[in-house]
Design a protein around this motif. Structure first.
Motif, PDB file in Angstrom:
ATOM      1  N   THR A 205       0.827  -1.212   0.000  1.00 48.48           N
ATOM      2  CA  THR A 205       0.000   0.000   0.000  1.00 48.48           C
ATOM      3  C   THR A 205       0.859   1.259   0.000  1.00 48.48           C
ATOM      4  N   VAL A 206       1.940   1.241   0.798  1.00 51.98           N
ATOM      5  CA  VAL A 206       2.805   2.419   0.855  1.00 51.98           C
ATOM      6  C   VAL A 206       3.296   2.773  -0.545  1.00 51.98           C
ATOM      7  N   PHE A 207       3.736   1.741  -1.287  1.00 58.56           N
ATOM      8  CA  PHE A 207       4.298   2.030  -2.609  1.00 58.56           C
ATOM      9  C   PHE A 207       3.227   2.364  -3.640  1.00 58.56           C
ATOM     10  N   LEU A 208       2.060   1.722  -3.490  1.00 60.64           N
ATOM     11  CA  LEU A 208       0.965   2.069  -4.406  1.00 60.64           C
ATOM     12  C   LEU A 208       0.535   3.518  -4.177  1.00 60.64           C
ATOM     13  N   CYS A 209       0.498   3.920  -2.898  1.00 62.11           N
ATOM     14  CA  CYS A 209       0.121   5.303  -2.582  1.00 62.11           C
ATOM     15  C   CYS A 209       1.147   6.268  -3.160  1.00 62.11           C
ATOM     16  N   GLU A 210       2.409   5.885  -3.028  1.00 59.88           N
ATOM     17  CA  GLU A 210       3.474   6.734  -3.546  1.00 59.88           C
ATOM     18  C   GLU A 210       3.260   6.991  -5.035  1.00 59.88           C
ATOM     19  N   SER A 211       2.993   5.904  -5.764  1.00 58.07           N
ATOM     20  CA  SER A 211       2.800   6.026  -7.206  1.00 58.07           C
ATOM     21  C   SER A 211       1.496   6.767  -7.521  1.00 58.07           C
ATOM     22  N   ALA A 212       0.463   6.464  -6.739  1.00 59.05           N
ATOM     23  CA  ALA A 212      -0.825   7.126  -6.968  1.00 59.05           C
ATOM     24  C   ALA A 212      -0.669   8.633  -6.843  1.00 59.05           C
ATOM     25  N   MET A 213       0.159   9.056  -5.897  1.00 58.99           N
ATOM     26  CA  MET A 213       0.358  10.502  -5.717  1.00 58.99           C
ATOM     27  C   MET A 213       1.093  11.111  -6.906  1.00 58.99           C
ATOM     28  N   ILE A 214       2.072  10.356  -7.435  1.00 57.75           N
ATOM     29  CA  ILE A 214       2.746  10.826  -8.656  1.00 57.75           C
ATOM     30  C   ILE A 214       1.703  11.029  -9.749  1.00 57.75           C
ATOM     31  N   GLY A 215       0.819  10.021  -9.897  1.00 59.13           N
ATOM     32  CA  GLY A 215      -0.218  10.081 -10.924  1.00 59.13           C
ATOM     33  C   GLY A 215      -1.200  11.211 -10.678  1.00 59.13           C
ATOM     34  N   LEU A 216      -1.597  11.377  -9.423  1.00 59.36           N
ATOM     35  CA  LEU A 216      -2.600  12.389  -9.087  1.00 59.36           C
ATOM     36  C   LEU A 216      -2.047  13.791  -9.345  1.00 59.36           C
ATOM     37  N   VAL A 217      -0.816  14.014  -8.882  1.00 59.63           N
ATOM     38  CA  VAL A 217      -0.207  15.335  -9.085  1.00 59.63           C
ATOM     39  C   VAL A 217      -0.054  15.613 -10.582  1.00 59.63           C
TER      40      VAL A 217
END
Ligand SMILES: Nc1ncnc2c1ncn2[C@@H]1O[C@H](COP(=O)(O)OP(=O)(O)OP(=O)(O)O)[C@@H](O)[C@H]1O
Ligand SMILES: [Mg+2]
Lengths: 226, 498
Positions: free
Chosen positions: B408-420
């Motif tokens: 989850t930590v890494f998925l969130c990290e990537s999701a934030m890259i995508g969201l930004v």
């Protein structure tokens, strides 16, 4: 009451058929302080990792509170570590980018405790190891002894019944070692069972209630099983 | 599982490598930016087309034009070319014969002419509310001492008060068959009449309209059967026939008499030019854009039929109104099956929209490739991040993180890259639309005849959500493998890692 019952533990590595542990049986009672002595490579860390559920035995069983770690799923082992175990390492193993209080609060993150509550608990733990004023410092801004105190605070944050210390004073001078040992003694007095790997028989004699000596993956001296 | 703690750890991990993560974000950013712009453009154009056309009677109208000699075969084999010649020449002559036959047929009465009889018949078809002739004719015109050799006139549907809002001086027609006319301001301008006073002077005056003389040849006046007969005569026979024809026609009651129709009307008003915002029915008003003189439809029709040629050839066009827009394509098809040329805005709109959709989808697909390429960047960044944070992952696990939590930590990290990246892409696309709109409207107005003031880019709420969501989703998918790798790291090895 026994907390941990380990029977005939084997840990073999496929490469070269090395047996890091070859048939170790050991009991650890609640509130006991066990020192693990032995030469380098004798299997002390391996045993500690098995007891803490970080690793699995090739054969044998480790029963903690009636449940065998050897048959647990990865998730159950995580929950076991989270609820029952605290680790203290020779090299501290702090997250360098996080301030002290967040390192201490790390176990609480995975328990799903809200940030404010985590912070309060972490600062309280830091206070207890004498670092109340250093909560916002990063590991790189602290001495080795201070870093290990942060690590102790982290290990105690989830109030573990089993505290596993792998040469906790191995990187520290004797003066600092004494401070660290005093904190570990405190944790022991507070009721945790302790297994401490050390190269120092003197340290074992002063602090431990029992000493286990290991050699070549086995327990070298007959130990009375409770 | 408490996500907030994990999101926080991910954010902390991201902020450690701002530069690298910003670069990774730019892939998503470009993808979402381009996609948002293109889909907005598709939406905007489709919206512009639809709104130009709906809200009026556009979608209920079908334009009808008389068909062309459909009973005539195009098959060259039907015509025999006798004589000694090679086959290539015979084939060429056969083709020539076919082409000439077709053209001759077209010059005569249309096979499916539109006259009052056919209008009455077609009106009985299902879903038809009304059919009225479209009357656009040029006349010699005399008004107030001015003389115009060929003024274009247009018959206005008075029953529906068409163009009533555009009368800027005088008044509207008093009735559907009133002997009245309204002049266009442009005609007055051409005659040098510019002021309100000039306009008032025109009102009440008499306008004289006279049919422009176009002679029908006796052959054209002959009944179709006779025309057919004459077509296959020899040169000499035909000459003889042509001298006989006028007598024949007179004898058998065919009107060879060409009377120039002439009428007088009272000018009651001045009409201003069509402007954006005025109701505009593509089929109905498309005929009127160049007209300088307006008559009530009934009046125009009477004048039109006063000319024998027109009685003979019928109305060139008619306007079919269906009871409901949904029937327009069906009626259009029925009329076509009957041999007429029919055109409806409703089906044209469908075609335009499907073309727009096709273009939008295919270009979106291309920009989708940009997004896919950006996932490669994300995969790379995430694998690097996992390797760099191996020891940390060991620590997470030692203090009780489950594999799912590490993932989850890494998925969130990537999701934030995508969201930004997605939000930046959306924001910049929205900004780019402002000058984009100005430029597009300017370009369209330079080229198009009908004034255009609609936004070309339309950013609906769903797209504002879908853009960043797509960026985030893409980034999450890209991170699945690296995150799984992180989750599977052996904590014992990781803690020894440096
Ligand atoms: N991943 C591994 N693959 C192969 N052999 C290993 C692995 N990990 C440990 N060993 C072997 O297992 C034996 C026991 O190692 P362990 O780390 O438990 O020793 P130790 O008693 O903790 O030593 P030290 O006092 O130096 O820390 C050693 O011989 C070591 O080489
Ligand atoms: Mg060791």
């Amino acid at each position: 009451m026994t907390l941990v019952v380990a029977r005939d533990l084997w840990r073999e590595y496929s490469q070269g058929g090395v047996a890091a542990l070859a048939g170790v049986s050991v009991d650890i009672a609640q509130g006991e302080f066990v020192a693990l002595l032995g030469r380098s490579g004798s299997g002390k860390s391996t045993l500690l990792n098995l007891l803490g559920g970080l690793d699995r035995p090739t054969r044998g069983s480790i029963t903690v509170q009636g449940r065998d770690l050897a048959t647990m799923s990865a998730r159950e082992l995580s929950l076991y570590r989270r609820s029952t175990v605290g680790f203290i390492f020779q090299s501290f193993n702090l997250v360098p980018t996080l301030p002290a209080w967040e390192n201490v609060a790390l176990p609480l993150v995975f328990q799903g405790i809200p940030r404010e509550q985590r912070k309060r608990a972490a600062l309280e733990m830091l206070d207890r190891v004498g670092l109340g004023a250093r909560g916002h410092h990063r590991p790189s801004q602290m001495s080795g002894g201070e870093q290990q105190r942060v690590a102790i605070a982290r290990a105690l944050a989830n109030r573990p019944q089993l505290l596993l210390c792998d040469e906790p004073t191995g990187n520290l001078d004797s003066n600092t070692s004494a401070q660290i040992m005093a904190l570990i003694d405190d944790a022991h007095k507070a009721g945790a069972a302790l297994v401490m790997v050390t190269h120092d028989p003197e340290l074992a004699r002063i602090h431990a209630s029992r000493t286990i000596r290991m050699a070549d993956g086995r327990i070298a001296e007959p130990v009375e099983v409770a | 599982m408490n996500l907030r703690g994990m999101i926080w750890l991910a954010l902390e991990g991201l902020l450690r490598k701002k530069g690298r993560n910003f670069l990774t974000t730019s892939g998503v950013f470009i993808g979402v930016f381009a996609l948002t712009l293109i889909v907005s453009l598709g939406q905007g154009l489709s919206h512009a087309v639809t709104s130009t056309v709906s809200g009026t009677d556009n979608l209920r109208q079908v334009g009808l034009t008389g068909g062309f000699g459909i009973e005539l075969s195009n098959d060259p084999a039907e015509i025999e070319i006798p004589g000694e010649m090679d086959e290539a020449r015979r084939e060429r002559l056969r083709r020539a014969a076919v082409n000439r036959r077709q053209i001759r047929q077209v010059a005569g009465r249309r096979a499916n002419a539109i006259d009052d009889k056919t209008i009455a018949e077609l009106s009985k078809l299902p879903h038809i509310e009304s059919i009225q002739p479209v009357i656009v004719e040029r006349y010699e015109m005399k008004l107030n001492g001015h003389d115009s050799p060929a003024t274009l006139s247009y018959g206005v549907d008075v029953g529906r008060k068409r163009y009533a809002d555009r009368v800027i001086a005088g008044s509207y027609f008093s009735g559907p068959g009133a002997p009245e006319a309204i002049v266009h301001e442009y005609l007055l301008y051409k005659w040098g009449m510019l002021t309100d006073g000039d306009y008032t002077k025109v009102i009440g005056q008499t306008v004289k309209l006279k049919t422009i003389q176009t002679e029908l040849t006796p052959e054209q006046q002959a009944p179709p059967m006779l025309q057919e007969f004459m077509r296959d005569l020899s040169e000499e026979e035909r000459k003889a026939m042509q001298t006989l024809l006028p007598k024949l026609l007179k004898q058998f009651g065919q009107s060879s008499q060409r009377r120039a129709a002439e009428r007088e009307f009272t000018v009651v008003g001045v009409l201003r030019e069509q402007m954006p915002g005025d109701p505009f029915n593509v089929i109905e008003d498309g005929n009127a854009v160049q007209a300088d003189l307006f008559l009530p439809l009934e009046t125009a029709r009477e004048l039109f039929l006063a000319s024998a040629v027109n009685v003979e050839l019928g109305y060139p066009r008619a306007l079919v109104t269906v009871t409901d827009a949904e029937f327009a394509p069906e009626v259009e098809q029925t009329l076509r099956d009957k041999g007429y040329t029919a055109f409806s805005v409703a089906s044209a709109l469908k075609q335009i929209e499907s073309v727009l959709l096709m273009i939008t989808v295919s270009i979106s697909f291309l920009t989708g490739i940009a997004l896919i390429v950006s996932t490669l960047g994300i995969v790379n960044t995430m694998i690097t991040s996992v390797i760099e944070r191996t020891r940390e992952i060991g620590i997470f696990k030692a203090v009780g993180a489950t594999n799912a939590q590490v993932m989850t930590v890494f998925l969130c990290e990537s999701a934030m890259i995508g969201l930004v990246g997605g939000l930046l892409g959306l924001a910049l696309a929205a900004l780019a639309m402002i000058p984009g709109d100005l430029l597009a409207v300017q370009l369209i107005n330079e080229k198009a005849a009908i004034p255009f003031d609609q936004p070309v880019f339309v950013l609906p709420l769903w797209l504002m959500i879908a853009g960043p969501a797509l960026g985030t989703g893409t980034a999450i998918v890209a991170a699945i493998l690296p995150a799984r790798r992180a989750a599977r790291i052996d904590p014992v090895k990781a803690l020894r890692h440096d």
